[in-house]
Design a protein around this motif. Structure first.
Motif, PDB file in Angstrom:
ATOM      1  N   GLU A  76      15.042  28.753 -21.613  1.00  0.00           N
ATOM      2  CA  GLU A  76      14.297  28.800 -23.234  1.00  0.00           C
ATOM      3  C   GLU A  76      14.552  30.202 -23.758  1.00  0.00           C
ATOM      4  O   GLU A  76      14.590  30.358 -24.928  1.00  0.00           O
ATOM      5  N   LYS A  77      14.727  31.377 -22.967  1.00  0.00           N
ATOM      6  CA  LYS A  77      14.500  32.430 -23.670  1.00  0.00           C
ATOM      7  C   LYS A  77      15.955  32.538 -24.195  1.00  0.00           C
ATOM      8  O   LYS A  77      16.326  33.066 -25.494  1.00  0.00           O
ATOM      9  N   ASP A  78      17.105  32.220 -23.644  1.00  0.00           N
ATOM     10  CA  ASP A  78      18.507  32.245 -24.168  1.00  0.00           C
ATOM     11  C   ASP A  78      18.353  31.486 -25.314  1.00  0.00           C
ATOM     12  O   ASP A  78      18.950  32.046 -26.512  1.00  0.00           O
ATOM     13  N   ILE A  79      17.800  30.328 -25.583  1.00  0.00           N
ATOM     14  CA  ILE A  79      17.859  29.529 -26.674  1.00  0.00           C
ATOM     15  C   ILE A  79      17.098  30.119 -27.867  1.00  0.00           C
ATOM     16  O   ILE A  79      17.523  30.203 -29.131  1.00  0.00           O
ATOM     17  N   ALA A  80      15.973  30.698 -27.622  1.00  0.00           N
ATOM     18  CA  ALA A  80      15.198  31.458 -28.614  1.00  0.00           C
ATOM     19  C   ALA A  80      15.979  32.598 -28.875  1.00  0.00           C
ATOM     20  O   ALA A  80      16.097  32.976 -30.099  1.00  0.00           O
ATOM     21  N   ASP A  81      16.665  33.305 -28.162  1.00  0.00           N
ATOM     22  CA  ASP A  81      17.632  34.531 -28.584  1.00  0.00           C
ATOM     23  C   ASP A  81      18.622  34.004 -29.444  1.00  0.00           C
ATOM     24  O   ASP A  81      19.123  34.743 -30.610  1.00  0.00           O
ATOM     25  N   ILE A  82      19.142  32.884 -29.228  1.00  0.00           N
ATOM     26  CA  ILE A  82      20.537  32.471 -30.166  1.00  0.00           C
ATOM     27  C   ILE A  82      19.611  32.167 -31.414  1.00  0.00           C
ATOM     28  O   ILE A  82      20.628  32.535 -32.348  1.00  0.00           O
ATOM     29  N   PHE A  83      18.586  31.407 -31.496  1.00  0.00           N
ATOM     30  CA  PHE A  83      17.965  31.017 -32.924  1.00  0.00           C
ATOM     31  C   PHE A  83      17.559  32.405 -33.648  1.00  0.00           C
ATOM     32  O   PHE A  83      17.929  32.233 -34.914  1.00  0.00           O
ATOM     33  N   ARG A  84      17.116  33.348 -32.793  1.00  0.00           N
ATOM     34  CA  ARG A  84      16.868  34.577 -33.661  1.00  0.00           C
ATOM     35  C   ARG A  84      18.177  35.306 -34.051  1.00  0.00           C
ATOM     36  O   ARG A  84      18.335  35.754 -35.194  1.00  0.00           O
ATOM     37  N   ALA A  85      19.152  35.344 -33.270  1.00  0.00           N
ATOM     38  CA  ALA A  85      20.561  35.867 -33.679  1.00  0.00           C
ATOM     39  C   ALA A  85      20.994  35.143 -35.048  1.00  0.00           C
ATOM     40  O   ALA A  85      21.707  36.015 -35.761  1.00  0.00           O
ATOM     41  N   SER A  86      20.525  33.970 -35.116  1.00  0.00           N
ATOM     42  CA  SER A  86      21.083  33.211 -36.273  1.00  0.00           C
ATOM     43  C   SER A  86      20.501  32.996 -37.366  1.00  0.00           C
ATOM     44  O   SER A  86      20.723  32.761 -38.714  1.00  0.00           O
TER      45      SER A  86
END
Length: 387
Positions: free
Chosen positions: A376-386
């Motif tokens: 879940e943290k990975d997914i949130a990090d990818i969203f924030r980077a986008s």
């Protein structure tokens, strides 16, 4: 190479004026037809009138207004109701992948006595479905050659990829001329969608030289021919090749024998377009380079090297991580070059629901078993980077 059990029963009828065969195809299936389509573009290009002319003598009931990111309510529910009320024998989907995805859910729901969402959410396995014929007007999803579709349920922010072997179209008509009038932004988004379909299968643990070559050629074809289509929308050869590459996208033929990849970018993008109703291809283009950066590691770098050298022509003598980083940048640069917005803020998505969406993806998409597992943290990090 992995074991597989493969079947594609769909008949493809491809080429200019191929819908002249529509009456003979439909007569063999049924006379009571549910005609499904979207917002009226098929009327502007004369396809609606052509279909009605070809099917004179058939009983036709219409369901129009099917939207991109097709909705369970009203479109699927309305279609199921019409099929049951009029004893529909065959569904004719005319339009893009969203119309066809919706038609597939209707086809299963029409043969089910309960809530069609039971089928879409996999609570119940369909026992029967109405036959489907389609005329495709947008090169993108590959729904014309697979057994799945994606349905959105607005009130719960769910967007589910619904697959069932009963839902392969019986016949798909592919005339590249019907894509001539597709707007540039939709042509570009269709390319991004199809490219991601290939990349979701390419980035995996176990692959073959045959599949890699097939997918690398598909990616290069899409990149070259999409630019030709944007420069000259009536370039028949470019439109035709783009259409066929897209058609192969999701029926498994690109990756027979490859290991499971998890389709992580689709899993993440489904949340973006469920919560914000953005264009699916644009969402994929935005997050894909950031997913690539996030998962780049000693384990994954070899695939990125092969991708960078064989798709983008990057010098194979460079350091492996340098090749990978250049390949990721080239992916971003290509999407930007065809006019796709390359940040979530540009499509109306801000920070406010990122954690909520990441939780939704982690709970519903199972990306912890992808080729490069995502928490879940990975997914949130990818969203924030986008952003």
């Amino acid at each position: 190479m992995q074991n597989f059990d493969y079947m594609t029963p769909t008949r493809l009828i491809f080429g200019e004026d191929c819908i002249r065969k529509l009456p003979e195809v439909m007569r063999a299936i049924g006379k009571k037809v549910l005609l499904t389509y979207g917002g009226g573009s098929i009327k502007k290009i004369g396809l609606y009138d052509k279909v009605k002319e070809l099917l004179a003598g058939f009983e036709i009931i219409e369901l129009s207004g099917i939207q991109p990111n097709p909705k369970y309510d009203p479109s699927v529910l309305d279609g199921v109701k019409l099929c049951k009320e009029h004893d529909i024998e065959v569904i004719l989907s005319v339009g893009g992948g969203s119309v066809l995805d919706c038609s597939k859910a209707i086809a299963a729901g029409a043969k089910y006595d309960g809530d069609p969402w039971d089928l879409i959410s996999y609570k119940v396995k369909a026992q029967a479905a109405l036959p489907i014929v389609d005329i495709i007007t947008l090169a993108a999803t590959g729904s014309e050659y697979d057994c799945g579709g994606v349905i959105s349920r607005t009130e719960t922010n769910d967007k589910i990829g619904y697959m069932d072997e009963l839902l392969y179209p019986v016949v798909s008509f592919l005339d590249p001329k019907y894509t001539f009038t597709v707007p540039k932004n939709q042509t570009a988004a269709g390319c991004a969608d199809a490219m991601n379909h290939i990349m979701e299968q390419y980035f995996c643990e176990d692959s073959t030289l045959l599949n890699d070559g097939f997918m690398e050629a598909g990616l290069k074809s899409l990149m070259i021919n999409t630019k030709k289509c944007l420069e000259n929308p009536e370039d028949y050869t470019a439109r035709a090749e783009m259409m066929l590459v897209c058609t192969y996208g999701c029926n498994g033929i690109y990756s027979l024998g490859n290991s499971h990849s998890g389709w992580p970018c689709h899993g993440m993008e489904h949340a973006l377009s469920a919560y914000y109703d953005i264009t699916h291809g644009e969402g994929l283009a935005i997050i894909t380079p950031h997913w690539m950066k996030h998962i780049l590691s000693d384990k994954t770098v070899g695939r990125f090297v092969k991708y960078g050298v064989n798709v983008f022509g990057i010098d194979s003598n460079l350091d492996s991580f340098e090749i990978a980083e250049k390949a990721i940048q080239a992916t971003y640069d290509y999407f930007k070059s065809i006019g796709i917005p390359m940040s979530l803020r540009e499509v109306g998505i801000d920070e406010s629901r990122i954690d909520e969406m990441a939780h939704h993806v982690a709970e519903n998409e199972g990306l912890d078993n992808a080729w490069a597992p995502l928490t879940e943290k990975d997914i949130a990090d990818i969203f924030r980077a986008s952003l």
